[in-house]
Design an enzyme around this catalytic site. Sequence first.
Site: not given
Ligand code: NAD
Ligand code: WQD
Length: 334
Positions: A124, A148, A152
């Site tokens: 991430s 969190y 990562k």
């Molecule tokens: P999500 O929560 O929709 O999907 C994660 C899935 O993993 C879920 O279906 C959950 O049930 C499963 N899971 C969690 N822990 C588990 C375990 N111990 N064993 C088996 N299954 C498990 O999240 P997402 O948005 O699809 O994110 C996927 C990956 O990408 C995550 O690792 C997250 O940290 C990373 N990521 C997400 C974002 C984002 O903004 N969505 C950004 C950067 C990185």
């Molecule tokens: C985006 C922008 C908020 C909600 C997070 C995690 C990051 C990654 C992605 C996994 C910001 C603003 C948000 C609301 C708002 N996840 N906002 N009102 O914070 O960039 O990243 O998700 O790895 O680790 O920190 O994403 O969608 O929460 O926010 O004004 O109700 O929207 O302040 O500027 P963020 P976000």
Amino acid sequence: MSILVTGGCGFIGSHACVVLLDAGYDVVVLDNLCNSTREVVERVAQICGRAPIFVEGDIRDAILLESLFSEYEISAVMHFAGLKAVGESVAQPEKYYDNNVGGSRVLFAEMQAAEVKTLVFSSSATVYGDPASVPIAEDFPRSATNPYGDTKLQVEDILEGLYQQDSGWCIARLRYFNPVGAHTSGLIGEDPDGIPNNLMPFISQTAAGIRPVLSIFGGDYDTPDGTGVRDYIHVVDLVAGHLAALEYLDKNQQLLTVNLGTGQGVSVLEMVHAYERANQCNVPYQIVNRRPGDIAECWADTRLANQILGWQAIRTLDDMCRDTWRWQQSRKSK
Ligand code: NAD
Ligand code: WQD
């Protein structure tokens, strides 16, 4: 040969299943359903015309993993399983270290034992902490601003250690910026439980009347309109980047670290207006205090992904808004 997709019922993992099945791979999904439902597997099958194999279980279950690797001919793993709510990670750090770091350790140990050494990992942009400048390149310093993010960082380091010990590993650490959007079918998308933490689902639920008003966290950042700026990337583009990484690893043994973003910064207000324009809807909002821990701006330097993977995001902000709304609308009939 199959690809094991951990967390394959989740938001990004389910879209990865679609891109893999469409590319001709067989897919085995391992998900404990802590943040998803098994219905997703049927929806993926509806989109692709064939289903992944689904195994309900946890990545921390070594015995289950051992049996999976012996039962199926798995050539590579896409590892999405993890917990991702930043606020919850501050309140319950141990839960996050156990699941995200502990779970990854078990998975990697079982991969090593089964001689499956090709891995694509969901990292991430959070690993850049509060960057000194934008756009952010892969060699920028890393830091964690919450547990969190620290999980990562730790998993990235574990992978570096694995590769140093055994260069037979082929690893892509993909650093996602802000994934949004949904599949154009409206069948899969992001389905947060309760009040959404992230901007895009909150905008959608506000447009749908589920939430009365969007609170914009901070209108006084040093950005063009005072609201936070992020690099929003369509989830379908994001998973295309995973396929490109998998295909790259097939030919090159190495440890690869790549940003997946569009390279464009979009402010919260720009996103709200784009959503209203694209979907002819209304998103009432109010500007409130900054959210603790937020940074002003964050967007990717995407040159490495372009050069190495031959990949770039092609979907527009309009696509992101329209596809998210189609998915949101389909939730009504759930
Ligand atoms: P999500 O929560 O929709 O999907 C994660 C899935 O993993 C879920 O279906 C959950 O049930 C499963 N899971 C969690 N822990 C588990 C375990 N111990 N064993 C088996 N299954 C498990 O999240 P997402 O948005 O699809 O994110 C996927 C990956 O990408 C995550 O690792 C997250 O940290 C990373 N990521 C997400 C974002 C984002 O903004 N969505 C950004 C950067 C990185
Ligand atoms: C985006 C922008 C908020 C909600 C997070 C995690 C990051 C990654 C992605 C996994 C910001 C603003 C948000 C609301 C708002 N996840 N906002 N009102 O914070 O960039 O990243 O998700 O790895 O680790 O920190 O994403 O969608 O929460 O926010 O004004 O109700 O929207 O302040 O500027 P963020 P976000």
